[in-house]
Motif scaffolding. Sequence first.
Motif, PDB file in Angstrom:
ATOM      1  N   GLU A 124      36.430  67.804  27.856  1.00 22.83           N
ATOM      2  CA  GLU A 124      37.181  68.241  29.024  1.00 22.83           C
ATOM      3  C   GLU A 124      37.257  67.135  30.069  1.00 22.83           C
ATOM      4  O   GLU A 124      38.304  66.916  30.703  1.00 22.83           O
ATOM      5  N   LEU A 125      36.150  66.423  30.246  1.00 19.41           N
ATOM      6  CA  LEU A 125      36.134  65.328  31.201  1.00 19.41           C
ATOM      7  C   LEU A 125      37.045  64.191  30.750  1.00 19.41           C
ATOM      8  O   LEU A 125      37.720  63.558  31.579  1.00 19.41           O
ATOM      9  N   GLU A 126      37.075  63.936  29.455  1.00 14.48           N
ATOM     10  CA  GLU A 126      37.987  62.904  28.935  1.00 14.48           C
ATOM     11  C   GLU A 126      39.440  63.308  29.179  1.00 14.48           C
ATOM     12  O   GLU A 126      40.280  62.454  29.515  1.00 14.48           O
ATOM     13  N   ALA A 127      39.738  64.579  29.040  1.00 12.22           N
ATOM     14  CA  ALA A 127      41.103  65.050  29.297  1.00 12.22           C
ATOM     15  C   ALA A 127      41.469  64.843  30.769  1.00 12.22           C
ATOM     16  O   ALA A 127      42.586  64.422  31.092  1.00 12.22           O
ATOM     17  N   ASP A 128      40.523  65.128  31.658  1.00  9.68           N
ATOM     18  CA  ASP A 128      40.769  64.892  33.081  1.00  9.68           C
ATOM     19  C   ASP A 128      40.945  63.399  33.357  1.00  9.68           C
ATOM     20  O   ASP A 128      41.832  62.985  34.113  1.00  9.68           O
ATOM     21  N   ALA A 129      40.098  62.591  32.737  1.00  8.25           N
ATOM     22  CA  ALA A 129      40.153  61.146  32.966  1.00  8.25           C
ATOM     23  C   ALA A 129      41.435  60.527  32.432  1.00  8.25           C
ATOM     24  O   ALA A 129      41.841  59.453  32.880  1.00  8.25           O
ATOM     25  N   ALA A 130      42.074  61.206  31.485  1.00  5.71           N
ATOM     26  CA  ALA A 130      43.340  60.704  30.957  1.00  5.71           C
ATOM     27  C   ALA A 130      44.425  60.671  32.023  1.00  5.71           C
ATOM     28  O   ALA A 130      45.441  59.988  31.872  1.00  5.71           O
ATOM     29  N   GLU A 131      44.209  61.398  33.127  1.00  5.95           N
ATOM     30  CA  GLU A 131      45.165  61.383  34.230  1.00  5.95           C
ATOM     31  C   GLU A 131      45.075  60.107  35.051  1.00  5.95           C
ATOM     32  O   GLU A 131      45.940  59.836  35.891  1.00  5.95           O
ATOM     33  N   LEU A 132      44.021  59.335  34.843  1.00  4.85           N
ATOM     34  CA  LEU A 132      43.884  58.075  35.559  1.00  4.85           C
ATOM     35  C   LEU A 132      44.769  57.028  34.896  1.00  4.85           C
ATOM     36  O   LEU A 132      44.518  56.604  33.772  1.00  4.85           O
ATOM     37  N   THR A 133      45.812  56.624  35.582  1.00  3.40           N
ATOM     38  CA  THR A 133      46.664  55.565  35.056  1.00  3.40           C
ATOM     39  C   THR A 133      45.891  54.253  35.135  1.00  3.40           C
ATOM     40  O   THR A 133      45.414  53.863  36.198  1.00  3.40           O
ATOM     41  N   LEU A 134      45.747  53.607  33.988  1.00  3.91           N
ATOM     42  CA  LEU A 134      44.988  52.360  33.953  1.00  3.91           C
ATOM     43  C   LEU A 134      45.919  51.157  33.988  1.00  3.91           C
ATOM     44  O   LEU A 134      47.015  51.204  33.442  1.00  3.91           O
ATOM     45  N   PRO A 135      45.494  50.073  34.640  1.00  5.84           N
ATOM     46  CA  PRO A 135      44.226  49.952  35.346  1.00  5.84           C
ATOM     47  C   PRO A 135      44.199  50.746  36.649  1.00  5.84           C
ATOM     48  O   PRO A 135      45.227  50.939  37.281  1.00  5.84           O
ATOM     49  N   VAL A 136      42.996  51.205  37.016  1.00  5.42           N
ATOM     50  CA  VAL A 136      42.792  51.877  38.293  1.00  5.42           C
ATOM     51  C   VAL A 136      43.257  50.934  39.406  1.00  5.42           C
ATOM     52  O   VAL A 136      43.077  49.722  39.328  1.00  5.42           O
ATOM     53  N   ASP A 137      43.866  51.498  40.434  1.00  7.37           N
ATOM     54  CA  ASP A 137      44.401  50.644  41.504  1.00  7.37           C
ATOM     55  C   ASP A 137      43.325  50.142  42.452  1.00  7.37           C
ATOM     56  O   ASP A 137      43.293  48.954  42.796  1.00  7.37           O
ATOM     57  N   VAL A 138      42.441  51.030  42.903  1.00  5.92           N
ATOM     58  CA  VAL A 138      41.392  50.646  43.846  1.00  5.92           C
ATOM     59  C   VAL A 138      40.073  51.261  43.405  1.00  5.92           C
ATOM     60  O   VAL A 138      40.001  52.461  43.122  1.00  5.92           O
ATOM     61  N   LEU A 139      39.032  50.451  43.373  1.00  5.30           N
ATOM     62  CA  LEU A 139      37.690  50.896  43.016  1.00  5.30           C
ATOM     63  C   LEU A 139      36.718  50.458  44.105  1.00  5.30           C
ATOM     64  O   LEU A 139      36.696  49.286  44.486  1.00  5.30           O
ATOM     65  N   VAL A 140      35.937  51.400  44.613  1.00  3.79           N
ATOM     66  CA  VAL A 140      34.891  51.082  45.591  1.00  3.79           C
ATOM     67  C   VAL A 140      33.552  51.533  45.014  1.00  3.79           C
ATOM     68  O   VAL A 140      33.314  52.725  44.828  1.00  3.79           O
ATOM     69  N   LEU A 141      32.702  50.572  44.729  1.00  2.00           N
ATOM     70  CA  LEU A 141      31.402  50.835  44.130  1.00  2.00           C
ATOM     71  C   LEU A 141      30.280  50.668  45.150  1.00  2.00           C
ATOM     72  O   LEU A 141      30.447  50.022  46.191  1.00  2.00           O
ATOM     73  N   GLY A 142      29.129  51.222  44.821  1.00  2.32           N
ATOM     74  CA  GLY A 142      27.890  50.953  45.534  1.00  2.32           C
ATOM     75  C   GLY A 142      26.921  50.304  44.565  1.00  2.32           C
ATOM     76  O   GLY A 142      27.260  49.995  43.425  1.00  2.32           O
ATOM     77  N   MET A 143      25.691  50.110  45.008  1.00  2.46           N
ATOM     78  CA  MET A 143      24.683  49.484  44.155  1.00  2.46           C
ATOM     79  C   MET A 143      23.299  49.949  44.571  1.00  2.46           C
ATOM     80  O   MET A 143      22.985  50.018  45.765  1.00  2.46           O
ATOM     81  N   GLY A 144      22.461  50.253  43.580  1.00  2.30           N
ATOM     82  CA  GLY A 144      21.080  50.633  43.840  1.00  2.30           C
ATOM     83  C   GLY A 144      20.158  49.436  43.808  1.00  2.30           C
ATOM     84  O   GLY A 144      20.519  48.350  43.333  1.00  2.30           O
TER      85      GLY A 144
END
Length: 239
Positions: A124-144
């Motif tokens: 189900e999560l893969e089906a939802d993720a299929a809506e993400l047109t790749l490449p993603v336009d903007v990614l904001v990450l954090g770091m531990g």
Amino acid sequence: MKMPELQLPEGVKVHSAQSPEAIAQMLAERVAECLRRRLAEGPTATLVVSGGSTPLPFFRVLRDKPLEWERVKVALADERWVPESEPASNTALVKNELLQGAAAKARYVLFNVSNKDAVDAVSELEADAAELTLPVDVLVLGMGSDGHTASLFPDAPELARAMKPSEGQRVMVMTPPSQVHQRVTLTLPVLVQARFKALHLKGQDKITTLARAVEAPDDWSAMPIRAFLQAGLHVYWSP
């Protein structure tokens, strides 16, 4: 050590400010600019964000930016497998802090936690993720402090598969012993290929972590953030 003194790989750009609020303004301006540019070129734009306390000022600035929010898809880079009613839910955080006002018109794509075990919900999560047109336009990450980013934890037994997944696999369940909850995360290829990649950090301890990361840039198994320390990354840092 101060952030400008840190010797990051060539092509990694550092942006710093004297307060979390000031760096949030800088980051929000750049993200909004990237989204506007993408919306001028196509029907939708995709924004992938991270949870935690660091991005809160950024969320509160970005949500007030004049954008065609109804054409923006918003996703989390990762999530704890807990209901939205739990304080640990990043989904609740994003909905409460980013998807407000005009930004409430954006479409939230990932991650919606169900009553199933995370492993049973992958299709189900893969089906939802299929809506993400790749490449993603903007990614904001954090770091531990252990060098993890998203839910790419160094102690997760699934790390190698998340970093080099089966062809087309966008979502991975992670079970790091260091964490209380199951995690779900976008896989490395989805994250690292984003058009605009930002690493949003706060505090002197994060400079220390980055300094450790650049000592052995190819050993991503010990510090997964190393896979992102390459040309094109923008680091936004404040004390």
